[in-house]
Design an enzyme around this catalytic site. Structure first.
Site, PDB file in Angstrom:
ATOM      1  N   CYS A   2      31.639  43.991  47.598  1.00 27.48           N
ATOM      2  CA  CYS A   2      30.745  44.542  48.619  1.00 27.48           C
ATOM      3  C   CYS A   2      29.302  44.639  48.141  1.00 27.48           C
ATOM      4  CB  CYS A   2      31.203  45.929  49.015  1.00 27.48           C
ATOM      5  SG  CYS A   2      32.936  46.061  49.400  1.00 27.48           S
ATOM      6  N   ARG A  27      27.971  37.554  46.364  1.00 30.62           N
ATOM      7  CA  ARG A  27      28.955  38.477  45.799  1.00 30.62           C
ATOM      8  C   ARG A  27      30.340  38.293  46.425  1.00 30.62           C
ATOM      9  NH1 ARG A  27      26.469  43.126  43.378  1.00 30.62           N
ATOM     10  NH2 ARG A  27      28.291  44.366  43.863  1.00 30.62           N
ATOM     11  N   TRP A  74      33.902  43.530  51.343  1.00 28.55           N
ATOM     12  CA  TRP A  74      35.021  42.722  50.844  1.00 28.55           C
ATOM     13  C   TRP A  74      36.224  43.634  50.953  1.00 28.55           C
ATOM     14  CZ3 TRP A  74      38.534  42.643  46.682  1.00 28.55           C
ATOM     15  CH2 TRP A  74      39.063  41.382  46.341  1.00 28.55           C
ATOM     16  N   ASN A 100      30.519  51.198  48.385  1.00 34.53           N
ATOM     17  CA  ASN A 100      31.240  50.234  47.539  1.00 34.53           C
ATOM     18  C   ASN A 100      32.157  51.019  46.613  1.00 34.53           C
ATOM     19  OD1 ASN A 100      29.635  48.305  48.625  1.00 34.53           O
ATOM     20  ND2 ASN A 100      28.573  47.754  46.731  1.00 34.53           N
ATOM     21  N   GLY A 101      33.322  50.473  46.318  1.00 33.44           N
ATOM     22  CA  GLY A 101      34.243  51.162  45.413  1.00 33.44           C
ATOM     23  C   GLY A 101      35.481  51.615  46.158  1.00 33.44           C
ATOM     24  N   GLU A 454      38.942  26.782  30.619  1.00 34.37           N
ATOM     25  CA  GLU A 454      37.789  27.006  31.486  1.00 34.37           C
ATOM     26  C   GLU A 454      37.672  25.900  32.536  1.00 34.37           C
ATOM     27  OE1 GLU A 454      36.024  29.243  32.351  1.00 34.37           O
ATOM     28  OE2 GLU A 454      34.206  28.377  33.179  1.00 34.37           O
ATOM     29  N   LYS A 458      37.847  26.593  36.524  1.00 39.02           N
ATOM     30  CA  LYS A 458      36.730  26.218  37.398  1.00 39.02           C
ATOM     31  C   LYS A 458      37.213  25.327  38.520  1.00 39.02           C
ATOM     32  CE  LYS A 458      34.108  28.062  36.477  1.00 39.02           C
ATOM     33  NZ  LYS A 458      33.477  29.039  35.645  1.00 39.02           N
ATOM     34  N   GLU A 461      39.356  27.337  40.997  1.00 40.43           N
ATOM     35  CA  GLU A 461      38.544  28.370  41.651  1.00 40.43           C
ATOM     36  C   GLU A 461      37.775  27.815  42.852  1.00 40.43           C
ATOM     37  OE1 GLU A 461      35.463  29.876  39.078  1.00 40.43           O
ATOM     38  OE2 GLU A 461      35.124  31.649  40.308  1.00 40.43           O
ATOM     39  N   HIS A 477      57.492  22.501  24.881  1.00 45.87           N
ATOM     40  CA  HIS A 477      58.360  23.677  24.794  1.00 45.87           C
ATOM     41  C   HIS A 477      58.750  24.212  26.176  1.00 45.87           C
ATOM     42  CE1 HIS A 477      57.916  23.705  20.490  1.00 45.87           C
ATOM     43  NE2 HIS A 477      56.600  23.643  20.621  1.00 45.87           N
ATOM     44  N   LYS A 575      31.725  37.537  43.159  1.00 49.61           N
ATOM     45  CA  LYS A 575      30.989  37.297  41.923  1.00 49.61           C
ATOM     46  C   LYS A 575      31.186  38.437  40.932  1.00 49.61           C
ATOM     47  CE  LYS A 575      27.964  35.137  39.335  1.00 49.61           C
ATOM     48  NZ  LYS A 575      28.495  33.963  38.627  1.00 49.61           N
TER      49      LYS A 575
HETATM   50  O1  M6R Z   1      30.986  39.213  35.203  1.00 53.31           O
HETATM   51  P1  M6R Z   1      32.124  38.816  34.298  1.00 53.31           P
HETATM   52  O2  M6R Z   1      31.719  37.801  33.295  1.00 53.31           O
HETATM   53  O3  M6R Z   1      32.787  39.995  33.673  1.00 53.31           O
HETATM   54  O4  M6R Z   1      33.177  38.151  35.267  1.00 53.31           O
HETATM   55  C1  M6R Z   1      34.474  37.878  34.840  1.00 53.31           C
HETATM   56  C2  M6R Z   1      35.193  36.961  35.811  1.00 53.31           C
HETATM   57  O5  M6R Z   1      35.375  37.603  37.041  1.00 53.31           O
HETATM   58  C3  M6R Z   1      34.411  35.665  36.047  1.00 53.31           C
HETATM   59  O6  M6R Z   1      34.122  35.026  34.840  1.00 53.31           O
HETATM   60  C4  M6R Z   1      35.209  34.713  36.938  1.00 53.31           C
HETATM   61  O7  M6R Z   1      36.345  34.281  36.281  1.00 53.31           O
HETATM   62  C5  M6R Z   1      34.294  33.554  37.342  1.00 53.31           C
HETATM   63  N1  M6R Z   1      34.059  33.590  38.756  1.00 53.31           N
HETATM   64  C6  M6R Z   1      34.822  32.213  37.004  1.00 53.31           C
HETATM   65  O8  M6R Z   1      33.943  31.205  37.387  1.00 53.31           O
END
Ligand code: M6R
Length: 580
Positions: A2, A27, A74, A100-101, A454, A458, A461, A477, A575
């Site tokens: 949010c 966000r 959100w 927010n929260g 990673e 990516k 995601e 395994h 984000k």
């Molecule tokens: O702000 P942060 O680095 O703590 O965020 C952690 C993850 O939420 C963040 O890296 C997420 O995996 C990314 N969106 C990946 O691209």
């Protein structure tokens, strides 16, 4: 998650709120709304949907008034609907709040308010705040006292902004475990859940601390603790410029952020690590805590510490599992890695740790993580707007290399990254073959293992393709049973001493009919591949992870775009992940 924006001043609030909500879109959200007060006329407009659609459909621009609040939601408590969108009001329509929260005791508060005759319009936890304030206004002599009593009754996490006809020139703010900043202007003041929404207007910010309350009107900013003891606000200047927070002609933030990485190397290597080096020297036991992409940076950090620094025992933890896996240990040096500095899982792990020595590696000045750590290292990567972390991941790796090896590798890393950004066209072509597969394994070994993880994260995601990363040697395994014709494996295959073993793993996949893709500088891998990209520059074995950073980001980016997805805003994701 949010987003919050608030304005009080001399300009049209609805315009500033709408623009601010657009800046906060990165966000992640599912509904938006604003409330504007004009004298005694308080109007709320809100709906599910995107800022552009809701703001035009609900005619945000027709609201006049120069004080107001805006929110992008959100969903957590209550589905995605107009009623559950913020702002929420009270029974009389005199109050508007955004939150927010998570209010953990909302059910208890709601029952008590219902018994007093309050009528609720939503299923959210947030709405209790406006009704509780309405109730407290009847009992306490001033709106500020009523606000502090309201906030004191809440359990959980919150960034709250409240607007009330009872104080038509003032915004009331409160924060606990959810970020909230005040932006200082001239004859106008602002508040937001992060700096980026306000960079057009100001660089001077007050970051609220947990359990603080603030009031802002057009000419003043006042800060208090929960008992309303005044506190002296201390402002910090953010040097991010608006341009770095804009797309500057690129179709998406993600590609802009990928391509600006050569400069990110230099900026990240300028990080001040001087206070942390003695700690790294002194402590044997090191715990690294992070989530998502930052966890992958942490994984490489732990491998390098264990393998290249004698006498170090490093463990990396997925932040949300830290408390489940270790007892609090005051003899460990803690590294918490988080670009946003607001990831709830990381913050919670830091609160759990009893170590007095906690170092954060973050991109965000004044973020919550910096308050929980004894030392902060800044990535200096500038604002990252795409949900997918790209340049902040590279910056994390650079800071890690600086901590371990000083500036020795800075220039080679920069050259590698610069060379990789020139391979866009080849990777775009490569991605067309990748997206035809229903399942993609990322296989790697050694220092490139975290890069495999990673690359896979990516890709899934932002392209929604099913993908999984494995240490290549682990496949046999169990997971090898999934390999058959039509299943694809992408090998990260640098020409290292480990290459023979990886080559054996490739043969295992090939023998079972799997399609082989490789990113490699090794001719033997190339000849065994269905498709291979020779874009990995030969380098010091210690630096091979950097050879894959940009290619894997570009692969995910072009896959996403080819599939018609907006890579900047993947579905269901945010984000800054501020819930556990
Ligand atoms: O702000 P942060 O680095 O703590 O965020 C952690 C993850 O939420 C963040 O890296 C997420 O995996 C990314 N969106 C990946 O691209």
């Amino acid at each position: 998650m949010c987003g919050i924006i608030g304005y009080v001043g001399h300009r049209s609030a609805s315009k500033i709120l709408t623009d601010g909500l657009k800046c906060l879109e990165y966000r992640g959200y599912d509904s938006v709304g604003i409330a504007v007060l004009n004298g005694q006329n308080l109007e709320i407009r809100k709906d599910k949907g995107m800022v552009a659609d809701v703001s035009s459909g609900s005619r945000f621009d027709s609201l006049s008034g120069s004080i107001g609040i805006g929110h992008s939601r959100w969903a957590t408590h209550g589905g995605v609907s107009k009623e559950n969108s913020h702002p929420h009001s009270d029974c009389t329509g005199s109050i508007a709040i955004i939150h927010n929260g998570v209010i953990e005791n909302y059910q208890e508060l709601k029952s008590s308010l219902l018994s007093k005759g309050h009528k609720f319009a939503s299923q959210t936890d947030s709405e209790v705040v406006s009704h509780l304030f309405e109730e407290n206004l009847k009992q306490f002599p001033t709106p500020l006292i009523a606000f502090s009593k309201t906030i004191s009754a809440l359990e959980g996490s919150y960034a709250i902004v409240l607007l009330s006809k009872s104080s038509p020139d003032v915004l009331f703010l409160a924060r606990k475990n959810s970020p909230l900043v005040v932006g200082k202007g001239a004859g106008e003041n602002f508040c937001a859940s992060d700096f980026s929404a306000l960079l057009t207007y100001t660089r001077e910010f007050l970051v609220l601390e947990d359990s603080q309350i603030a009031t802002i009107d057009r000419d003043s900013i006042a800060l208090y603790d929960l008992l309303l003891t005044p506190k002296t606000p201390s402002f910090l200047t953010i040097d991010w410029d608006v341009q770095t927070a804009e797309r500057s002609g690129h179709p998406h933030f993600m590609i802009k952020e990928i391509l600006e990485q050569p400069d990110v190397v230099s900026a990240a290597f300028s990080a001040d690590v001087s206070q942390v080096l003695p700690l790294l020297e002194k402590f044997e036991k090191i715990h690294i805590i992070a989530s998502g992409t930052s966890y992958h940076a942490g994984l490489l950090f732990s491998i390098l510490l264990n393998k290249y620094k004698s006498g170090k025992f490093a463990n990396v933890f997925i932040a949300s599992e830290y408390q489940n896996q270790v007892l609090p240990d005051s003899n460990a040096l803690i590294f918490a890695i988080s670009q946003s500095g607001e990831t709830a899982d990381v913050l919670q792990a830091l609160r759990y740790s009893t170590s007095p020595h906690k170092v954060c590696i973050t991109n965000t000045q004044g973020s919550s993580i910096t308050r929980l750590c004894s030392h902060s290292i800044y990535l200096n990567a500038g604002p990252e707007s795409s949900v997918a972390a790209t340049k902040t991941f590279l910056a994390q790796l650079c800071v890690i290399y600086k901590l371990l090896f000083g500036d020795r590798y800075r220039d080679s890393i920069r050259s590698t990254i610069l060379a990789s950004t020139k391979h866009s066209a080849k990777i775009q072509e490569f991605s067309k073959s990748i997206i035809t597969n229903r399942f993609i394994f990322f296989l790697s070994r050694g220092l490139c293992l975290p890069l495999g993880f990673e690359g896979s994260l990516k890709l899934k995601e932002i392209s929604y393709l099913h993908s999984q990363a494995y240490p290549a040697g682990e496949l046999k395994h169990g997971t090898l049973s999934l390999i058959e014709k039509g299943v694809c494996a992408l090998f990260l295959a640098p020409k290292t001493p480990d290459a023979t073993k990886l080559f054996g793993n490739l043969k295992e996949v090939k023998a079972r009919g799997g399609t082989i893709f490789t990113l490699t500088d090794d001719p033997s891998f190339k000849s065994e591949s269905d498709m291979s990209l020779d874009i990995v520059p030969q380098t010091d074995p210690l630096l091979y992870p950097f050879s894959f950073v940009v290619p894997l980001q570009l692969l995910a980016y072009y896959s996403s775009v080819s599939l018609g997805i907006n890579p900047d805003r993947p579905r269901n994701l945010a984000k800054s992940v501020t819930v556990e």
